[in-house]
Design an enzyme around this catalytic site. Structure first.
Site, mmCIF file in Angstrom:
data_model
loop_
_atom_site.group_PDB
_atom_site.id
_atom_site.type_symbol
_atom_site.label_atom_id
_atom_site.label_comp_id
_atom_site.label_asym_id
_atom_site.label_seq_id
_atom_site.Cartn_x
_atom_site.Cartn_y
_atom_site.Cartn_z
ATOM 1 N N LYS A 133 -36.388 16.366 -31.694
ATOM 2 C CA LYS A 133 -36.726 16.325 -33.120
ATOM 3 C C LYS A 133 -36.070 17.418 -33.966
ATOM 4 C CE LYS A 133 -38.290 13.210 -33.586
ATOM 5 N NZ LYS A 133 -37.440 12.003 -33.343
ATOM 6 N N ASN B 285 -29.831 13.030 -33.605
ATOM 7 C CA ASN B 285 -29.131 11.826 -34.072
ATOM 8 C C ASN B 285 -28.212 12.128 -35.250
ATOM 9 O OD1 ASN B 285 -30.044 9.265 -32.641
ATOM 10 N ND2 ASN B 285 -31.943 10.411 -32.934
ATOM 11 N N TRP B 286 -28.657 13.017 -36.087
ATOM 12 C CA TRP B 286 -27.877 13.410 -37.265
ATOM 13 C C TRP B 286 -26.551 14.037 -36.832
ATOM 14 C CZ3 TRP B 286 -29.802 17.771 -41.099
ATOM 15 C CH2 TRP B 286 -28.949 17.798 -42.211
ATOM 16 N N HIS C 203 -31.518 16.850 -24.228
ATOM 17 C CA HIS C 203 -32.669 17.724 -24.487
ATOM 18 C C HIS C 203 -32.981 18.568 -23.238
ATOM 19 C CE1 HIS C 203 -33.347 15.444 -28.070
ATOM 20 N NE2 HIS C 203 -33.945 14.426 -27.512
ATOM 21 N N SER D 19 -42.654 16.519 -36.755
ATOM 22 C CA SER D 19 -41.730 15.420 -36.487
ATOM 23 C C SER D 19 -42.039 14.805 -35.111
ATOM 24 C CB SER D 19 -40.294 15.950 -36.529
ATOM 25 O OG SER D 19 -39.375 14.924 -36.310
ATOM 26 N N THR E 265 -25.803 11.217 -44.781
ATOM 27 C CA THR E 265 -27.032 11.638 -45.469
ATOM 28 C C THR E 265 -28.202 10.935 -44.783
ATOM 29 O OG1 THR E 265 -26.909 9.815 -47.013
ATOM 30 C CG2 THR E 265 -25.920 11.902 -47.722
ATOM 31 N N PHE E 266 -29.374 11.473 -44.988
ATOM 32 C CA PHE E 266 -30.571 10.853 -44.410
ATOM 33 C C PHE E 266 -30.672 9.394 -44.867
ATOM 34 C CE2 PHE E 266 -35.064 9.740 -44.737
ATOM 35 C CZ PHE E 266 -35.443 9.909 -43.417
ATOM 36 N N ARG F 190 -37.615 9.573 -40.374
ATOM 37 C CA ARG F 190 -38.927 9.603 -41.022
ATOM 38 C C ARG F 190 -38.811 10.179 -42.428
ATOM 39 N NH1 ARG F 190 -43.419 12.988 -41.270
ATOM 40 N NH2 ARG F 190 -42.002 14.641 -40.615
ATOM 41 N N GLY G 183 -36.823 13.607 -42.948
ATOM 42 C CA GLY G 183 -35.589 14.390 -42.972
ATOM 43 C C GLY G 183 -35.645 15.572 -43.927
HETATM 44 P P1 A3P Z 1 -38.534 14.151 -39.542
HETATM 45 O O1 A3P Z 1 -39.417 13.486 -38.531
HETATM 46 O O2 A3P Z 1 -39.060 15.476 -40.000
HETATM 47 O O3 A3P Z 1 -38.195 13.262 -40.678
HETATM 48 P P2 A3P Z 1 -33.924 13.910 -33.603
HETATM 49 O O4 A3P Z 1 -32.738 13.098 -33.973
HETATM 50 O O5 A3P Z 1 -33.577 15.135 -32.818
HETATM 51 O O6 A3P Z 1 -34.962 13.076 -32.949
HETATM 52 O O7 A3P Z 1 -34.533 14.500 -34.948
HETATM 53 C C1 A3P Z 1 -35.263 13.688 -35.806
HETATM 54 C C2 A3P Z 1 -35.486 14.381 -37.122
HETATM 55 O O8 A3P Z 1 -34.238 14.500 -37.819
HETATM 56 C C3 A3P Z 1 -36.410 13.547 -38.014
HETATM 57 O O9 A3P Z 1 -37.137 14.488 -38.809
HETATM 58 C C4 A3P Z 1 -35.396 12.763 -38.820
HETATM 59 O O10 A3P Z 1 -35.902 12.214 -40.007
HETATM 60 C C5 A3P Z 1 -34.358 13.857 -39.093
HETATM 61 N N1 A3P Z 1 -33.050 13.318 -39.486
HETATM 62 C C6 A3P Z 1 -32.344 12.332 -38.908
HETATM 63 N N2 A3P Z 1 -31.204 12.102 -39.573
HETATM 64 C C7 A3P Z 1 -31.174 12.972 -40.587
HETATM 65 C C8 A3P Z 1 -30.225 13.221 -41.662
HETATM 66 N N3 A3P Z 1 -29.113 12.529 -41.791
HETATM 67 N N4 A3P Z 1 -30.514 14.210 -42.543
HETATM 68 C C9 A3P Z 1 -31.665 14.926 -42.411
HETATM 69 N N5 A3P Z 1 -32.577 14.731 -41.452
HETATM 70 C C10 A3P Z 1 -32.343 13.759 -40.548
#
Ligand code: A3P
Length: 307
Positions: free
Chosen positions: A70, A74-75, A122, A152, A242-243, A263, A265
């Site tokens: 979290k 993925n970003w 992870h 998250s 972008t998110f 969710r 971001g």
């Molecule tokens: P939130 O649950 O706070 O929204 P992971 O990819 O490690 O599982 O991380 C997930 C978190 O990264 C989530 O946070 C998700 O919304 C956020 N996230 C994913 N893509 C993003 C982006 N492009 N910009 C900002 N936050 C992002």
């Protein structure tokens, strides 16, 4: 090129949905297993895969994203995907899923993938395939403040059928603070990597830095990975990752899990979930463990973790 990218992502969506279906058949007690003292989700990985990974042959030009869950995996994966797409004019997404997810045979399949491979994990330092360290592969360690990470993670547990459901935030918080969650304690995880920073070919970036200063951080990432982009290309990658655009894309190709993966971001969402007492509990844990360490400093704790 973009078509094959679409297919890769659609394939990933199907795989995730199949795993979710499999997980639905399990009771909460059956959905996690413990290996070397760390919990993992049964539907996506196994002891056999974790053991097989020790045989993985890393490459010097592997790009390995390391995160506690979290933290923006993925970003950053998508950002690197776009960077390699621009610098190599080909579809580079060899493993959008997490390195330790899948069957043991994946170790063999990874051998066939062209460089540079983009991988993410992870795994904690001790359970990592040693080959990445021997080959001095490029490691991007992404950190996120422990309070937003907790919130998250809580929502991810409750929206991802692969994981057990928590009936309340308070119950999840107890498990999070004691490390009784997938991949164990946030604090132990960072401490494990912190001890080895000097020995690794590693760059650290925080979720917060990426949110507040994307272009500057991407430029640093490009320099570290040796994949230079022009200013225009950096802007293009920013726009594509972008998110909002990532969420829209995920909804197109992977609708069921898009809600769990993308969710809010944002920075600071923890303030609407944490009680004052819970906040202080994390503060004490931070003080007793990460405060004063390199990664602890990198988190900029007082800026992002105080009411
Ligand atoms: P939130 O649950 O706070 O929204 P992971 O990819 O490690 O599982 O991380 C997930 C978190 O990264 C989530 O946070 C998700 O919304 C956020 N996230 C994913 N893509 C993003 C982006 N492009 N910009 C900002 N936050 C992002």
């Amino acid at each position: 090129m973009s078509n094959s990218g679409q297919n890769t992502r659609t394939g990933q969506g199907k795989l995730l949905e199949a795993q979710a279906e499999d997980a639905n058949k399990k009771t909460p007690d059956q959905s996690l297993f413990s290996y070397k003292g760390v919990l993992y989700p049964c539907s996506v990985t196994s002891k056999e895969t974790l053991q097989a990974l020790q045989l993985l042959e890393a490459r010097e030009d592997d790009l390995l994203i390391v995160t506690y869950p979290k933290s923006g995996t993925n970003w950053v994966c998508q950002v690197l995907h776009e960077v390699v797409h621009l610098t190599h004019q080909r579809e580079p997404l060899v493993d959008a899923l997490i390195l330790e997810f899948g069957k043991p045979e994946k170790v063999e399949h990874l051998k066939e993938k062209p460089s540079p491979r983009i991988l993410s994990t992870h795994l904690n330092y001790d359970n990592m395939p040693r080959s990445f360290f021997e080959k001095k592969s490029k490691i991007l360690l992404i950190l996120r403040n422990p309070k937003d990470t907790a919130v998250s993670f809580y929502h991810f547990y409750n929206n991802n059928p692969v994981l057990p459901t928590y009936s309340s935030w308070d119950l999840f918080f107890k498990d999070y603070i004691s490390g009784n969650v997938c991949y164990g304690s946030y604090f132990e995880y960072l401490l494990g990597w912190n001890k080895k920073l000097d020995e690794l070919n590693i760059m650290t970036v925080t979720f917060e830095e990426m949110k507040e200063d994307f272009a500057v951080q991407l430029e640093k990432i490009c320099e570290f990975t040796g994949l230079p982009l022009t200013k225009e290309q950096i802007k293009l990658v920013e726009k594509k990752t972008t998110f909002k655009s990532m969420k829209e894309k995920a909804t197109e190709t992977n609708s069921k899990l898009a809600k769990a993966m993308f969710r809010k971001g944002e920075i600071g969402d923890w303030k609407s979930n944490f009680t004052e007492e819970q906040s202080q509990e994390v503060d004490s844990k931070f003080e007793a463990s990460l405060a004063g360490t390199t990664l602890g400093e990198k988190l900029n704790y007082n800026k992002y973790c105080k009411f």
